[in-house]
Write an enzyme that holds these catalytic residues in place. Structure first.
Site, PDB file in Angstrom:
ATOM      1  N   ASP A   1       1.343  -1.122   0.271  1.00 22.45           N
ATOM      2  CA  ASP A   1       2.311  -0.237  -0.382  1.00 22.45           C
ATOM      3  C   ASP A   1       3.723  -0.533   0.127  1.00 22.45           C
ATOM      4  OD1 ASP A   1       2.561   2.277  -2.073  1.00 22.45           O
ATOM      5  OD2 ASP A   1       3.467   3.011  -0.227  1.00 22.45           O
TER       6      ASP A   1
ATOM      7  N   GLU B   1       2.817  -4.816  -2.887  1.00 24.72           N
ATOM      8  CA  GLU B   1       3.636  -4.112  -3.867  1.00 24.72           C
ATOM      9  C   GLU B   1       5.100  -4.410  -3.548  1.00 24.72           C
ATOM     10  OE1 GLU B   1       4.959   0.203  -5.561  1.00 24.72           O
ATOM     11  OE2 GLU B   1       4.793  -0.212  -3.436  1.00 24.72           O
TER      12      GLU B   1
HETATM   13  C1  NOJ Z   1       4.245   2.999  -4.303  1.00 25.98           C
HETATM   14  C2  NOJ Z   1       3.060   3.742  -4.818  1.00 25.98           C
HETATM   15  O1  NOJ Z   1       2.453   2.979  -5.825  1.00 25.98           O
HETATM   16  C3  NOJ Z   1       3.592   5.063  -5.303  1.00 25.98           C
HETATM   17  O2  NOJ Z   1       2.619   5.776  -6.024  1.00 25.98           O
HETATM   18  C4  NOJ Z   1       4.078   5.836  -4.113  1.00 25.98           C
HETATM   19  O3  NOJ Z   1       4.660   7.050  -4.549  1.00 25.98           O
HETATM   20  C5  NOJ Z   1       5.134   5.046  -3.332  1.00 25.98           C
HETATM   21  N1  NOJ Z   1       4.755   3.678  -3.157  1.00 25.98           N
HETATM   22  C6  NOJ Z   1       5.354   5.636  -1.965  1.00 25.98           C
HETATM   23  O4  NOJ Z   1       4.239   5.407  -1.157  1.00 25.98           O
END
Ligand code: NOJ
Length: 534
Positions: A197, A258
């Site tokens: 993440d 991500e």
């Molecule tokens: C990316 C995640 O996909 C999202 O859902 C989340 O709110 C943020 N990162 C913070 O962790």
């Protein structure tokens, strides 16, 4: 489970499970791990190689579980550690690997180390694991509002997301050690890898300098400008050290990050080295339905993968963006430049057109070289739920943007499995987010019985992908069939044609039609339709 040798993830189809909304066995209106086990048959018949589970860790759920209070646990709302082990074992028995989400940029205010930091005075070692300051800088939270919250003793702590998600201080050795441990913990439990993440934000530039006016970056809308909380050089070394940990386990385990990169230049350093295996390729998601714009991103991305040797899996949906049926069903100029009305969901949607395009987009996605991620419910052709009552909304972005953006709940609605009315077989009780009326035709059970359903299309495409040597990793060669058509060859003997226009186009010479996203008109391919040819 057994891990095959070779980099299985390079051409894998990975299915994202958002556990809270997948299937509910306990009957409390929220999905759970037993629910995932109960629906493995669906995933098996779909033909996916792996699932990625969004967080199921103990959490106060200030951000749907991306606020983690214990990185090694299972939140009781999702079940028990034994349920997790059963899921890995039963998925493994069907040849489906399990990837878990790791959230290293921030934790929850309920994490014991943050609680210790709150109880300790300014300047204490407990506070050094986080980013406490006497004065804030000018950074904004990605969710809206300031990135700093003040405590009663006058100090401020940094949170690039919600105030319930304090950022870790990645320059502190305890933090690095914690996450090495967490990786090993889940690897020991048999996971096939990690989705990381907010992977570009862990390190902040020393001194926390202000960002220049107008360059605040957000992961859902990446800026090309450099900001002091993204892409710091220390990340490369960190991910190399994580790769070593994964490499010390048998089989090939994967790290998919991500990172909302704006273009190849931002992505290249991560992919070139021996660190991250994959960066999600989110760049198709904000595009309007345009052959030229899709082609430009596809070209760039293939080049990036080729020159770095990395893997940039294709993505058309996830739990953070509006569902593609809805994106493709609105006035496409609004996709390019969303107005306040669009952000509030007050927009006319042509569901039939959006569905045609989403089906064509699925055939395009699954024919492209490399891996693909499919978000739960996209295989059912679900649209965004735009009319959730304000008082039922859960996404912190709704309040943090002073209700100027309805947030991401509309793509997180519990899945419809069967029946004609809510809860559509999701579970026994009322669901945590309301489901709309009228989803009876979209349930998995209904679509299972219909040869032309979106579910049938995904199943057929994934089955063809498995048996056709031209699909998966490799290269493509464009065919020129006009400005509104994307067409490419993949050897041996495969052709994709996707018609982005409204007028029918003639198919190129071919042997037979393997699959079509909608009815063909003899040798004509209608608008908003794609076809796989042999
Ligand atoms: C990316 C995640 O996909 C999202 O859902 C989340 O709110 C943020 N990162 C913070 O962790």
């Amino acid at each position: 489970m057994e891990f095959d040798s070779g980099q299985w993830w390079r051409d894998a189809v990975v299915y994202q499970v958002y556990p809270r909304s997948f299937a509910d066995v306990s009957g409390d209106g929220e999905g759970d791990l037993a629910g995932v086990v109960s629906r493995l048959e669906h995933l098996d018949r779909l033909g996916v190689d792996a699932i990625w589970l969004s967080p199921f860790y103990p959490s106060p759920m200030a951000d749907g579980g991306y606020d983690v209070a214990d990185y090694r646990g299972v939140d009781p709302r999702y079940g028990t550690p034994a349920d997790f082990d059963r899921l890995v074992a039963e998925a493994g028995a069907r040849g489906i690997k399990v990837i878990v989400d790791i959230v290293p940029n921030h934790c929850s205010v309920a994490h014991p180390w943050f609680q210790e930091a709150l109880a300790a005075p300014p300047g204490s070692p407990e506070r050094e694991r986080f980013i406490f300051r006497d004065e804030p800088n000018n950074w904004h939270s990605v969710f809206g509002g300031p990135a700093w919250t003040r405590l009663a003793d006058g100090q401020w702590y940094l949170h690039l997301f919600d105030s319930a998600q304090p950022d870790w201080n990645w320059r502190h050795p305890d933090v690095a050690a914690l996450f090495e441990d967490v990786l090993r913990f889940w690897l020991d439990r048999g996971v096939a890898g990690f989705r990381i993440d907010v992977a570009a934000m862990l390190f902040k530039q020393e001194g926390l300098p202000d960002v220049a006016a107008g360059t605040q970056a957000a992961p859902l809308a990446p800026g090309a400008a450099a900001v002091p909380y993204e892409h710091q050089p220390e990340l490369l070394e960190l991910y190399r050290s994580w790769r070593e940990i994964l490499g010390s386990y048998p089989g090939e385990r994967v790290m998919v990050a991500e990172i909302w990169f704006a273009g190849p230049a931002q992505a290249r350093p991560y992919l070139k080295g021996d660190g991250l295996d994959q960066l999600f390729n989110f760049r198709l998601m904000p595009l309007p339905w345009s052959a030229a714009e899709f082609r430009a991103v596809i070209d760039d991305s293939c080049l990036l993968a080729a020159e770095t040797g990395g893997s940039v899996p294709w993505v058309l949906g996830n739990h953070d963006v509006p569902r593609m049926v809805t994106r493709f069903g609105i006035d496409q100029e609004l996709v390019r430049a969303p107005t306040d009305e669009v952000l509030l969901g007050r927009v006319e949607v042509d569901i039939a057109l959006g569905t045609r395009r989403a089906r064509a987009a699925a055939l395009l996605l699954l024919a492209l070289p490399g891996a693909a991620y499919v978000y739960q419910g996209d295989e059912l052709g679900l649209p965004e739920h735009l009319t959730i009552q304000d008082e039922r909304r859960q996404d912190p972005m709704f309040e943090r943007t002073a209700r100027t953006f309805i947030g991401r709940d509309g793509c997180r609605v519990p899945l419809p499995w069967s029946g004609e009315a809510p809860p559509y077989g999701f579970g026994a009780g009322a669901t945590w987010l309301p489901q709309p009326e009228g989803w009876g035709a979209l349930t998995a059970a209904r679509q299972d019985a219909e040869p032309d359903s979106t579910l049938a299309l995904y199943r057929a495409a994934l089955a063809e992908r498995r048996r056709n040597p031209a699909l998966g990793d490799g290269e493509l060669a464009w065919l020129e069939l006009g400005p509104e058509v994307l067409a490419f060859r993949r050897e041996p003997g495969f052709t994709l044609v996707a018609n982005f226009g409204d007028e029918p186009v003639a198919l190129p010479a071919h042997g037979r039609v393997l699959l079509a996203s909608g009815p063909l008109d003899g040798d004509l391919l209608p608008g908003s339709t794609a076809v796989w040819l042999a």
